[in-house]
Motif scaffolding. Structure first.
Motif, PDB file in Angstrom:
ATOM      1  N   TYR A  74       0.906  -1.180   0.057  1.00 27.77           N
ATOM      2  CA  TYR A  74       0.014   0.102   0.010  1.00 27.77           C
ATOM      3  C   TYR A  74       1.058   1.202   0.053  1.00 27.77           C
ATOM      4  O   TYR A  74       0.650   2.121  -0.704  1.00 27.77           O
ATOM      5  CB  TYR A  74      -0.900   0.063   1.235  1.00 27.77           C
ATOM      6  N   GLU A  75       2.093   1.013   0.776  1.00 30.06           N
ATOM      7  CA  GLU A  75       2.770   2.344   1.062  1.00 30.06           C
ATOM      8  C   GLU A  75       3.471   2.490  -0.551  1.00 30.06           C
ATOM      9  O   GLU A  75       3.507   3.770  -1.176  1.00 30.06           O
ATOM     10  CB  GLU A  75       3.972   2.038   1.630  1.00 30.06           C
ATOM     11  N   THR A  76       3.723   1.524  -1.494  1.00 29.75           N
ATOM     12  CA  THR A  76       4.165   1.730  -2.787  1.00 29.75           C
ATOM     13  C   THR A  76       3.053   2.580  -3.593  1.00 29.75           C
ATOM     14  O   THR A  76       3.807   3.500  -4.305  1.00 29.75           O
ATOM     15  CB  THR A  76       4.643   0.480  -3.485  1.00 29.75           C
ATOM     16  N   MET A  77       1.872   2.102  -3.491  1.00 24.08           N
ATOM     17  CA  MET A  77       0.834   2.559  -4.253  1.00 24.08           C
ATOM     18  C   MET A  77       0.639   4.314  -3.614  1.00 24.08           C
ATOM     19  O   MET A  77       0.430   5.186  -4.762  1.00 24.08           O
ATOM     20  CB  MET A  77      -0.513   2.073  -3.955  1.00 24.08           C
ATOM     21  N   LEU A  78       0.770   4.377  -2.635  1.00 18.36           N
ATOM     22  CA  LEU A  78       0.581   5.861  -1.842  1.00 18.36           C
ATOM     23  C   LEU A  78       1.666   6.617  -2.368  1.00 18.36           C
ATOM     24  O   LEU A  78       1.499   7.860  -2.704  1.00 18.36           O
ATOM     25  CB  LEU A  78       0.440   5.847  -0.508  1.00 18.36           C
ATOM     26  N   LYS A  79       2.793   6.126  -2.472  1.00 19.24           N
ATOM     27  CA  LYS A  79       4.186   6.774  -2.938  1.00 19.24           C
ATOM     28  C   LYS A  79       3.758   7.324  -4.561  1.00 19.24           C
ATOM     29  O   LYS A  79       4.152   8.598  -4.712  1.00 19.24           O
ATOM     30  CB  LYS A  79       5.305   6.043  -2.726  1.00 19.24           C
ATOM     31  N   SER A  80       3.162   6.681  -5.070  1.00 23.26           N
ATOM     32  CA  SER A  80       3.019   6.889  -6.729  1.00 23.26           C
ATOM     33  C   SER A  80       2.183   8.186  -6.673  1.00 23.26           C
ATOM     34  O   SER A  80       2.308   9.286  -7.386  1.00 23.26           O
ATOM     35  CB  SER A  80       2.378   5.867  -7.424  1.00 23.26           C
ATOM     36  N   PHE A  81       0.943   8.142  -5.946  1.00 22.43           N
ATOM     37  CA  PHE A  81      -0.051   9.348  -5.756  1.00 22.43           C
ATOM     38  C   PHE A  81       0.756  10.455  -5.028  1.00 22.43           C
ATOM     39  O   PHE A  81       0.605  11.636  -5.930  1.00 22.43           O
ATOM     40  CB  PHE A  81      -1.117   8.700  -5.026  1.00 22.43           C
ATOM     41  N   SER A  82       1.310  10.235  -4.128  1.00 21.87           N
ATOM     42  CA  SER A  82       2.116  11.564  -3.573  1.00 21.87           C
ATOM     43  C   SER A  82       3.140  12.105  -4.638  1.00 21.87           C
ATOM     44  O   SER A  82       3.426  13.341  -4.248  1.00 21.87           O
ATOM     45  CB  SER A  82       2.795  11.061  -2.287  1.00 21.87           C
ATOM     46  N   ASP A  83       4.025  11.415  -5.410  1.00 19.65           N
ATOM     47  CA  ASP A  83       4.868  11.999  -6.364  1.00 19.65           C
ATOM     48  C   ASP A  83       4.047  12.869  -7.342  1.00 19.65           C
ATOM     49  O   ASP A  83       4.428  13.984  -7.641  1.00 19.65           O
ATOM     50  CB  ASP A  83       5.434  11.077  -7.229  1.00 19.65           C
ATOM     51  N   THR A  84       2.723  12.580  -7.795  1.00 23.56           N
ATOM     52  CA  THR A  84       1.845  13.408  -8.491  1.00 23.56           C
ATOM     53  C   THR A  84       1.511  14.521  -7.664  1.00 23.56           C
ATOM     54  O   THR A  84       1.604  15.654  -8.230  1.00 23.56           O
ATOM     55  CB  THR A  84       0.784  12.511  -9.162  1.00 23.56           C
ATOM     56  N   MET A  85       1.085  14.298  -6.707  1.00 24.60           N
ATOM     57  CA  MET A  85       0.733  15.290  -5.873  1.00 24.60           C
ATOM     58  C   MET A  85       1.826  16.361  -5.438  1.00 24.60           C
ATOM     59  O   MET A  85       1.325  17.874  -5.546  1.00 24.60           O
ATOM     60  CB  MET A  85       0.226  14.928  -4.407  1.00 24.60           C
ATOM     61  N   LEU A  86       3.067  16.259  -5.594  1.00 25.79           N
ATOM     62  CA  LEU A  86       4.313  17.150  -5.160  1.00 25.79           C
ATOM     63  C   LEU A  86       4.583  17.514  -6.450  1.00 25.79           C
ATOM     64  O   LEU A  86       4.971  19.013  -6.595  1.00 25.79           O
ATOM     65  CB  LEU A  86       5.121  16.451  -4.489  1.00 25.79           C
ATOM     66  N   ASP A  87       4.568  16.907  -7.547  1.00 24.74           N
ATOM     67  CA  ASP A  87       5.472  17.170  -8.704  1.00 24.74           C
ATOM     68  C   ASP A  87       4.585  17.580  -9.985  1.00 24.74           C
ATOM     69  O   ASP A  87       5.243  18.219 -10.850  1.00 24.74           O
ATOM     70  CB  ASP A  87       6.438  15.953  -9.319  1.00 24.74           C
ATOM     71  N   SER A  88       3.461  17.208  -9.882  1.00 27.76           N
ATOM     72  CA  SER A  88       2.927  17.646 -11.121  1.00 27.76           C
ATOM     73  C   SER A  88       2.594  18.899 -11.594  1.00 27.76           C
ATOM     74  O   SER A  88       2.206  19.814 -10.395  1.00 27.76           O
ATOM     75  CB  SER A  88       1.474  16.851 -11.249  1.00 27.76           C
ATOM     76  N   LYS A  89       2.715  19.526 -12.750  1.00 31.19           N
ATOM     77  CA  LYS A  89       2.689  21.009 -12.954  1.00 31.19           C
ATOM     78  C   LYS A  89       1.159  21.448 -13.174  1.00 31.19           C
ATOM     79  O   LYS A  89       0.806  22.460 -13.074  1.00 31.19           O
ATOM     80  CB  LYS A  89       3.532  21.284 -14.086  1.00 31.19           C
ATOM     81  N   GLN A  90       0.331  20.054 -13.302  1.00 34.08           N
ATOM     82  CA  GLN A  90      -0.872  20.464 -13.697  1.00 34.08           C
ATOM     83  C   GLN A  90      -1.980  20.285 -12.265  1.00 34.08           C
ATOM     84  O   GLN A  90      -1.779  19.370 -11.659  1.00 34.08           O
ATOM     85  CB  GLN A  90      -1.646  19.472 -14.584  1.00 34.08           C
ATOM     86  N   GLN A  91      -2.619  21.315 -12.142  1.00 32.97           N
ATOM     87  CA  GLN A  91      -3.267  21.267 -11.046  1.00 32.97           C
ATOM     88  C   GLN A  91      -4.328  20.329 -10.849  1.00 32.97           C
ATOM     89  O   GLN A  91      -4.475  19.683  -9.686  1.00 32.97           O
ATOM     90  CB  GLN A  91      -3.957  22.706 -10.877  1.00 32.97           C
ATOM     91  N   LEU A  92      -4.875  20.073 -12.102  1.00 35.60           N
ATOM     92  CA  LEU A  92      -6.017  19.028 -11.762  1.00 35.60           C
ATOM     93  C   LEU A  92      -5.232  17.557 -11.601  1.00 35.60           C
ATOM     94  O   LEU A  92      -6.118  16.844 -10.831  1.00 35.60           O
ATOM     95  CB  LEU A  92      -6.724  18.961 -13.227  1.00 35.60           C
ATOM     96  N   ASN A  93      -4.260  17.487 -12.215  1.00 32.74           N
ATOM     97  CA  ASN A  93      -3.507  16.180 -11.739  1.00 32.74           C
ATOM     98  C   ASN A  93      -3.139  15.898 -10.285  1.00 32.74           C
ATOM     99  O   ASN A  93      -3.264  14.957  -9.810  1.00 32.74           O
ATOM    100  CB  ASN A  93      -2.478  15.928 -12.567  1.00 32.74           C
ATOM    101  N   ARG A  94      -2.895  16.979  -9.519  1.00 34.54           N
ATOM    102  CA  ARG A  94      -2.437  17.060  -8.347  1.00 34.54           C
ATOM    103  C   ARG A  94      -3.856  16.505  -7.465  1.00 34.54           C
ATOM    104  O   ARG A  94      -3.885  16.101  -6.331  1.00 34.54           O
ATOM    105  CB  ARG A  94      -1.974  18.524  -7.973  1.00 34.54           C
ATOM    106  N   ILE A  95      -4.979  17.487  -7.927  1.00 34.49           N
ATOM    107  CA  ILE A  95      -6.401  17.244  -7.260  1.00 34.49           C
ATOM    108  C   ILE A  95      -6.570  15.768  -7.470  1.00 34.49           C
ATOM    109  O   ILE A  95      -7.135  15.222  -6.308  1.00 34.49           O
ATOM    110  CB  ILE A  95      -7.409  18.172  -7.845  1.00 34.49           C
TER     111      ILE A  95
END
Length: 291
Positions: free
Chosen positions: A30-51
């Motif tokens: 589960y932590e591996t899955m969560l890490k994938s989401f968190s990378d997008t939350m931190l790094d994506s330049k697109q606000q919609l992707n972060r949301i």
């Protein structure tokens, strides 16, 4: 701000030896899955992707917490998330932010209670700060009307047969200012209550929490020093006499103020900070100015 989140040392989440847990492999998956989401939350330049990543992260994280033993699991790879535990280990606070393109933030937090059993007791906090229409320093709030912040320290004090949990936090206040705050939480009928009349300011007025606003480019120290039972902070001043009262322009002047714990209240002192505590203030402040 996001880079600062990556660099912050997480209280209670260091790589330590885990107690035996038959669910360890499941938690790691589960932590591996969560890490994938968190990378997008931190790094994506697109606000919609972060949301979208945030929306997906939350139910996945809740599922992970349902595994017995999750309370002691460190979730070390989720560096964007602050994980705080008080001294009595009665709960664990998970806290993070979602940053919008306009520089504003939404704050997320959940309290996992240490039930001593395999069942999950989780309390989500709803960020209501954008809708607040009251003086926040004299407001007592519940979990659905939380004054959102990104907390970086928690400590507890006892007085009058009551336990108080104090939280030091950061907020992006306006496009041109940030703030630091001292929040207090009590537990009433198993539910968190935010705010209590345990602060006395420089005018000898009692407050339910304390906030400090300052200009965006400045940084402010706000720390608890347990050895002296002091909350220490940078003294904030306006850049010129004409800016007096325009707190979004304030910045540290190189001196320190402090609250001392007296008769169950944090009292702001107008005395000069005694020499013996200046060095630990500076040492403690190096990691918390930019949060």
């Amino acid at each position: 701000m996001m880079l600062a989140c990556r660099a912050i040392a997480q209280k209670g989440s260091e790589n330590t030896a885990l107690p035996p847990n038959p669910n360890l492999d499941s938690l790691r998956k589960y932590e591996t899955m969560l890490k994938s989401f968190s990378d997008t939350m931190l790094d994506s330049k697109q606000q919609l992707n972060r949301i979208i990543a945030t929306v997906n992260f939350i139910p996945t994280f809740v599922q992970a917490l349902k595994f017995p033993g999750s309370f002691d699991y460190p979730f070390d790879s989720l560096v964007f998330m602050h994980k705080l535990e008080p001294e009595d280990k009665s709960f664990r606070l998970y806290n993070w932010i979602l940053k919008y393109n306009d520089g504003s933030c939404r704050y997320y937090a959940a309290i996992q209670w240490n039930t001593g059993s395999d069942s999950l007791k989780l309390t989500a906090l709803r960020d209501y700060s954008a809708k607040m229409d009251t003086n926040i320093e004299t407001a007592v709030l519940d979990k659905d009307h939380w004054y959102g912040a990104l907390y970086y320290d928690v400590f507890m004090m006892k007085a009058h047969k009551k336990t108080y949990y104090f939280l030091l936090g950061w907020r992006s206040e306006t496009p041109i200012s940030n703030s630091k705050e001292i929040e207090v939480m009590t537990i009433e009928d198993g539910k968190p209550v935010f705010g209590a009349p345990v602060f006395v300011d420089q005018d000898k007025k009692t407050k339910d929490r304390i906030t400090f606003q300052f200009r965006k480019e400045a940084t402010m120290l706000l720390n608890y020093i347990p050895e002296q039972k002091l909350i220490t902070l940078d003294h904030l001043v306006p850049p010129n006499p004409q800016a007096e009262g325009r707190f979004f322009t304030y910045e540290p002047d190189g001196t320190y103020d402090y609250f001392s714990w007296k008769h169950g209240k944090w009292v702001l002192q107008d005395k000069e900070l005694f020499e013996g505590v200046k060095k630990p203030i500076k040492e403690a402040g190096t990691g918390n100015r930019n949060q």
